[in-house]
Design a protein around this motif. Structure first.
Motif, PDB file in Angstrom:
ATOM      1  N   ALA A   1      -1.981 -23.764 -19.852  1.00  9.84           N
ATOM      2  CA  ALA A   1      -2.291 -22.533 -20.570  1.00  9.84           C
ATOM      3  C   ALA A   1      -3.768 -22.491 -20.955  1.00  9.84           C
ATOM      4  CB  ALA A   1      -1.411 -22.412 -21.814  1.00  9.84           C
ATOM      5  N   ALA A   2      -4.281 -23.617 -21.465  1.00 16.33           N
ATOM      6  CA  ALA A   2      -5.696 -23.683 -21.848  1.00 16.33           C
ATOM      7  C   ALA A   2      -6.595 -23.517 -20.629  1.00 16.33           C
ATOM      8  CB  ALA A   2      -5.981 -25.004 -22.554  1.00 16.33           C
ATOM      9  N   ILE A   3      -6.245 -24.176 -19.541  1.00 15.55           N
ATOM     10  CA  ILE A   3      -7.049 -24.085 -18.311  1.00 15.55           C
ATOM     11  C   ILE A   3      -7.057 -22.660 -17.770  1.00 15.55           C
ATOM     12  CG2 ILE A   3      -7.198 -24.828 -15.896  1.00 15.55           C
ATOM     13  CD1 ILE A   3      -5.919 -27.510 -16.853  1.00 15.55           C
ATOM     14  N   SER A   4      -5.883 -22.017 -17.742  1.00 15.48           N
ATOM     15  CA  SER A   4      -5.817 -20.653 -17.224  1.00 15.48           C
ATOM     16  C   SER A   4      -6.617 -19.694 -18.089  1.00 15.48           C
ATOM     17  CB  SER A   4      -4.358 -20.190 -17.128  1.00 15.48           C
ATOM     18  OG  SER A   4      -3.749 -20.115 -18.408  1.00 15.48           O
ATOM     19  N   LEU A   5      -6.640 -19.948 -19.400  1.00 17.37           N
ATOM     20  CA  LEU A   5      -7.441 -19.116 -20.301  1.00 17.37           C
ATOM     21  C   LEU A   5      -8.933 -19.324 -20.046  1.00 17.37           C
ATOM     22  CD1 LEU A   5      -7.610 -17.133 -22.640  1.00 17.37           C
ATOM     23  CD2 LEU A   5      -7.341 -19.068 -24.226  1.00 17.37           C
ATOM     24  N   ILE A   6      -9.328 -20.581 -19.826  1.00 16.34           N
ATOM     25  CA  ILE A   6     -10.726 -20.879 -19.505  1.00 16.34           C
ATOM     26  C   ILE A   6     -11.150 -20.158 -18.225  1.00 16.34           C
ATOM     27  CG2 ILE A   6     -12.313 -22.706 -18.738  1.00 16.34           C
ATOM     28  CD1 ILE A   6     -10.765 -24.606 -20.612  1.00 16.34           C
ATOM     29  N   LEU A   7     -10.315 -20.243 -17.182  1.00 17.29           N
ATOM     30  CA  LEU A   7     -10.647 -19.618 -15.902  1.00 17.29           C
ATOM     31  C   LEU A   7     -10.703 -18.094 -16.035  1.00 17.29           C
ATOM     32  CD1 LEU A   7      -8.536 -21.778 -13.419  1.00 17.29           C
ATOM     33  CD2 LEU A   7     -10.920 -22.048 -14.105  1.00 17.29           C
ATOM     34  N   PHE A   8      -9.817 -17.534 -16.861  1.00 15.51           N
ATOM     35  CA  PHE A   8      -9.834 -16.092 -17.102  1.00 15.51           C
ATOM     36  C   PHE A   8     -11.141 -15.680 -17.781  1.00 15.51           C
ATOM     37  CE2 PHE A   8      -9.214 -12.583 -20.054  1.00 15.51           C
ATOM     38  CZ  PHE A   8      -8.729 -11.588 -19.213  1.00 15.51           C
ATOM     39  N   LEU A   9     -11.519 -16.392 -18.842  1.00 13.18           N
ATOM     40  CA  LEU A   9     -12.736 -16.045 -19.579  1.00 13.18           C
ATOM     41  C   LEU A   9     -13.978 -16.216 -18.706  1.00 13.18           C
ATOM     42  CD1 LEU A   9     -11.862 -17.623 -23.043  1.00 13.18           C
ATOM     43  CD2 LEU A   9     -11.887 -15.200 -22.435  1.00 13.18           C
ATOM     44  N   GLN A  10     -13.976 -17.244 -17.837  1.00 14.30           N
ATOM     45  CA  GLN A  10     -15.089 -17.417 -16.903  1.00 14.30           C
ATOM     46  C   GLN A  10     -15.184 -16.234 -15.954  1.00 14.30           C
ATOM     47  OE1 GLN A  10     -15.212 -22.349 -16.515  1.00 14.30           O
ATOM     48  NE2 GLN A  10     -14.758 -21.067 -14.755  1.00 14.30           N
ATOM     49  N   SER A  11     -14.032 -15.711 -15.526  1.00 19.14           N
ATOM     50  CA  SER A  11     -14.035 -14.636 -14.537  1.00 19.14           C
ATOM     51  C   SER A  11     -14.527 -13.314 -15.113  1.00 19.14           C
ATOM     52  CB  SER A  11     -12.623 -14.444 -13.957  1.00 19.14           C
ATOM     53  OG  SER A  11     -11.745 -13.878 -14.921  1.00 19.14           O
ATOM     54  N   VAL A  12     -14.387 -13.120 -16.431  1.00 16.01           N
ATOM     55  CA  VAL A  12     -14.825 -11.863 -17.032  1.00 16.01           C
ATOM     56  C   VAL A  12     -16.155 -12.007 -17.764  1.00 16.01           C
ATOM     57  CG1 VAL A  12     -12.478 -11.003 -17.283  1.00 16.01           C
ATOM     58  CG2 VAL A  12     -13.512 -12.271 -19.175  1.00 16.01           C
ATOM     59  N   SER A  13     -16.728 -13.213 -17.763  1.00 19.94           N
ATOM     60  CA  SER A  13     -18.011 -13.436 -18.429  1.00 19.94           C
ATOM     61  C   SER A  13     -19.157 -13.086 -17.480  1.00 19.94           C
ATOM     62  CB  SER A  13     -18.149 -14.895 -18.872  1.00 19.94           C
ATOM     63  OG  SER A  13     -17.138 -15.230 -19.793  1.00 19.94           O
TER      64      SER A  13
END
Length: 320
Positions: A245-257
């Protein structure tokens, strides 16, 4: 474009990529050194069984980019006939150019350089379709796994923003599935999309789209596994679902940053620290270094390989 002019432009591109890649690498590495200050605590992790975790991460890198090559070949199925080897050269060549551009948008141009002249326009929007499939996987996984995140998710999502991103993800998948219909609708609208060359007969058919989507899921899974192994390497031990869950959130935030070449390393590290802050400040250095190591394994080394493919690229290779 005549061949002598194209030769000069290609030579200039090769030289420019060389200097810019070296500059970007220098700035990123020096920025990391300034942030962490000391390597002692981190390098102490390179012992015993921990080294095997790093080895597994490195061995997963070829699988990561092989899946992307398979996806690229599937996307080109009705536009260009390429082998897996040619698709891999195109993917890594694009990565090399995208390496130093914001959000790696240069990958589009880099990939089509390896296609014949008449196939390049098709390659641009086909590559965008593949990127859309990968983004859908990133969005939906993060939104679904958020329920398992043990940190304070309200830092990243309010109820309204969660709904907004969920609606956006649904719109993205609708566009992906019905891309041809969307293009035909736009051509009939007042947007004059017909001025752009999009041949819907060359886009992936429905079955191919599902294969592209499945490949995107597998590639996402490989990347999550790499991240998970590196978190184990630095000493993070928690419930598997919590970590994913933490990893998927990190990857999501990276993709929209708004990542740009000279600031994406601190931003990636900062996002990881923000998401994983519930694991204690004593792991700050290790958590920051996880995206740095992933950057080196999954981007830096493949981009260098792709650069050598670009060096071998001749004008005749892309003008036939």
């Amino acid at each position: 474009m005549n061949t002598p002019v194209y030769r000069r432009l290609l030579l200039g591109l090769k030289v420019g990529i060389s200097f810019f890649m070296l500059f970007v690498i220098y700035r990123k590495v020096s920025g990391v050194e300034q942030f962490i200050g000391s390597w002692d605590n981190f390098t102490s992790r390179f012992s015993g069984g921990n080294v095997a975790l790093i080895g597994a991460v490195i061995l997963l890198m070829p699988l990561n980019w092989s899946l992307e090559a398979v996806k690229w070949k599937l996307l080109l199925k009705h536009s260009a006939h390429v082998s897996i080897g040619e698709a891999m050269k195109s993917v890594l060549g694009g990565l090399s150019i995208g390496f130093a551009t914001p959000a790696r948008i240069g990958e589009f141009a880099g990939r089509v350089m390896f296609l014949h002249r008449g196939e390049r326009v098709d390659g641009i929007y086909l590559s965008a379709i593949g990127g859309l499939a990968q983004s859908i996987v990133t969005f939906f996984t993060a939104l679904f796994m958020l329920r398992f995140y043990t940190g304070d998710s309200t830092i990243f999502f309010s109820a309204y923003s969660y709904v907004a991103f969920a609606v956006l993800a649904l719109i993205m998948i609708a566009i992906y599935i019905s891309f041809e219909q969307v293009v035909l609708w736009l051509r009939r609208s007042k947007l004059h999309i017909s001025d752009y060359v999009i041949d819907v007969s060359k886009t992936p058919h429905r079955n191919d789209k599902w294969l592209v989507f499945l490949t995107s899921i597998l590639r996402y899974g490989v990347y999550v596994l790499q991240y998970y192994l590196l978190l184990l390497f630095i000493g993070v031990h928690a419930n598997v679902f919590e970590m994913i869950a933490a990893i998927s959130l990190i990857l999501f935030l990276q993709s929209v940053s708004p990542l740009v070449p000279l600031t994406d390393m601190p931003m990636r590290g900062g996002i990881a620290l923000l998401v994983l802050n519930n694991y204690g400040t004593y792991m700050t250095m290790g958590i920051f270094m996880v995206p740095v190591m992933l950057w080196a394994v999954n981007l830096l080394f493949p981009a260098i390989i792709g650069y050598f493919y670009i060096l071998k690229l001749q004008p005749d290779d892309s003008t036939q």
